[in-house]
Design an enzyme around this catalytic site. Structure first.
Site, PDB file in Angstrom:
ATOM      1  CG  LEU A 153      -2.164  -0.780   1.303  1.00 47.27           C
ATOM      2  CD1 LEU A 153      -2.939  -0.444   2.580  1.00 47.27           C
ATOM      3  CD2 LEU A 153      -3.039  -0.566   0.092  1.00 47.27           C
ATOM      4  CG  ASP A 154       0.561   4.369  -2.942  1.00 43.87           C
ATOM      5  OD1 ASP A 154       1.417   3.577  -3.369  1.00 43.87           O
ATOM      6  OD2 ASP A 154      -0.266   4.957  -3.664  1.00 43.87           O
ATOM      7  N   GLY A 155       2.448   4.656   1.125  1.00 42.51           N
ATOM      8  CA  GLY A 155       2.641   5.137   2.481  1.00 42.51           C
ATOM      9  C   GLY A 155       1.484   5.979   3.000  1.00 42.51           C
ATOM     10  CB  THR A 157      -3.001   4.286   1.031  1.00 41.85           C
ATOM     11  OG1 THR A 157      -2.917   5.154  -0.101  1.00 41.85           O
ATOM     12  CG2 THR A 157      -4.341   3.557   1.008  1.00 41.85           C
TER      13      THR A 157
END
Length: 385
Positions: A153-155, A157
């Site tokens: 997951l993107d940081g 998010t």
């Protein structure tokens, strides 16, 4: 808090089971009793050969018949592991990671916003570094040294991340993500009013990209003043809309900027920052996104999938400009990207049983809407509405 368990040299019983029915061989018994640890006869035979499995307290040949009352156990070597304590920042981050579900070979955790999944996203702690303090390692010879994230997951998010404890689970679950066999659901809050659901089909990085979206509810930031509640037209923007299939704006203006919509997202593909970019290209950027807003450069070229123009946008730093109305009207709103992974659906990589993992709506959504409501009420008082 340390990065791993410690113990003296020797062996311990990791799993034990008393047979209630007969099995034609020790191999058959192991695959029946512990399918997650022994998904194949090869894995069972390897453990028997390495004397990691005992029958009635002693090693036994793989073809030994198992009868009711026999005791099976999986042994695990214990050895002293010297690890430095986790850094204070990692300990603090680990305390915020919540275990949603787990079994012997797989787990699902909730990653807080702002925590990178793996190293390589800059300095600071990562989810991967936190996992040894949150989850016990898997049992058996196939166990990974430390639990490992299956996907990223993107940081910025938050939300659900699947974690493997064994090599087989990591390999098979990773393959399921790569083959798009995992159903993913995200919850987001975006600027503007979206009244109906649909699909965004806008190429990204020169490749097809598709995102389904389903609005749940919307909230105005100021009275309508004769227009749609929310201070805008209520439209998606002047774009190309085929039924409910959005194929890209053509110089699109954002819809009702002075409103927000809570919606669910279902990405079909997994391009970099796909959800954030698709929503910004529709004119409905995610609340709290500092990068992909309504005015970022080369919007039309991105929508048309022009790789050359996209490379130019990347070289320019991807600078974005938030709409003035939003920038001036939201000085006291909660910060952070309002995007969370709230649903994963897949077949268990070892047992093949259906696995549905879900999060309730994050409390940050209600906090944002409450802040907007207070802003709305202050606006009414100031203007005597």
């Amino acid at each position: 808090m340390t990065g791993g368990s410690q113990g003296g040299d020797g062996w311990r019983i990791a799993e034990q089971h008393t047979a209630s029915s007969a099995h034609s061989s020790l191999i058959a018994a192991l695959m029946t009793v512990w399918p997650s640890q022994f998904p194949s006869s090869t894995s069972a035979k390897n453990s028997v050969r390495k004397r990691l499995v005992f029958l009635n307290g002693a090693p036994a040949p793989a073809q030994t018949t198992v009868v009711p009352g026999d005791t099976l156990c999986i042994r695990q070597r214990t050895r002293t592991v010297q690890r430095n304590p986790l850094p204070a920042a990692t300990q603090e981050a680990a305390a915020a990671v919540r275990v949603v579900w787990q079994d012997g070979c797989l787990a699902c955790v909730e990653k807080p916003r702002g925590l990178a999944t793996r190293a390589g996203s800059g300095p600071g702690p990562t989810l991967a570094a936190c996992l040894p303090a949150v989850l016990a390692p898997g049992p058996g010879a196939d166990a990974l040294p430390d639990p490992a994230p299956v996907h990223r997951l993107d940081g910025p998010t938050g939300g659900l991340v699947l974690v493997a404890k064994t090599r087989a689970a990591l390999r098979l679950a990773s393959a399921a993500f790569a083959a798009r066999e995992v159903r993913k659901r995200y919850r987001a809050v975006v600027w503007g009013r979206l009244a109906a659901g649909g699909v965004v089909d806008i190429p990204l990085d020169g490749k097809p990209a598709s995102t389904g979206y389903s609005p749940l509810r919307w909230h105005p930031m100021e009275p309508s003043g004769g227009r749609d509640a929310g201070g805008g037209t209520g439209e998606r923007g002047a774009g190309s809309l085929e039924g409910n299939r959005w194929t890209g704006p053509r110089g699109a203006a954002p819809g009702s900027a002075l409103a927000v919509t809570v919606l669910d997202l279902a990405p079909v593909t997994g391009r970099t920052h796909q959800l954030r970019r698709h929503l910004a290209l529709m004119g409905h950027p995610i609340v709290g996104d500092p990068k992909y807003t309504s005015g970022y450069a080369a919007q039309r070229a991105l929508a048309l999938g022009d790789p050359a123009a996209e490379e130019g946008w990347r070289a320019g730093g991807g600078q974005t400009v938030a709409p003035g109305a939003i920038a001036g009207a939201t000085p006291h709103l909660p910060t952070g990207l309002h995007l969370w992974s709230v649903g994963l659906g897949l077949r268990h990589p070892i047992t093949s049983e259906p696995l549905t993992l879900q999060l309730d709506e994050p409390p940050e959504v209600a906090a944002l809407l409450e802040a907007l409501q207070r802003m709305h009420e202050r606006w009414r008082l100031l203007h005597g509405v």
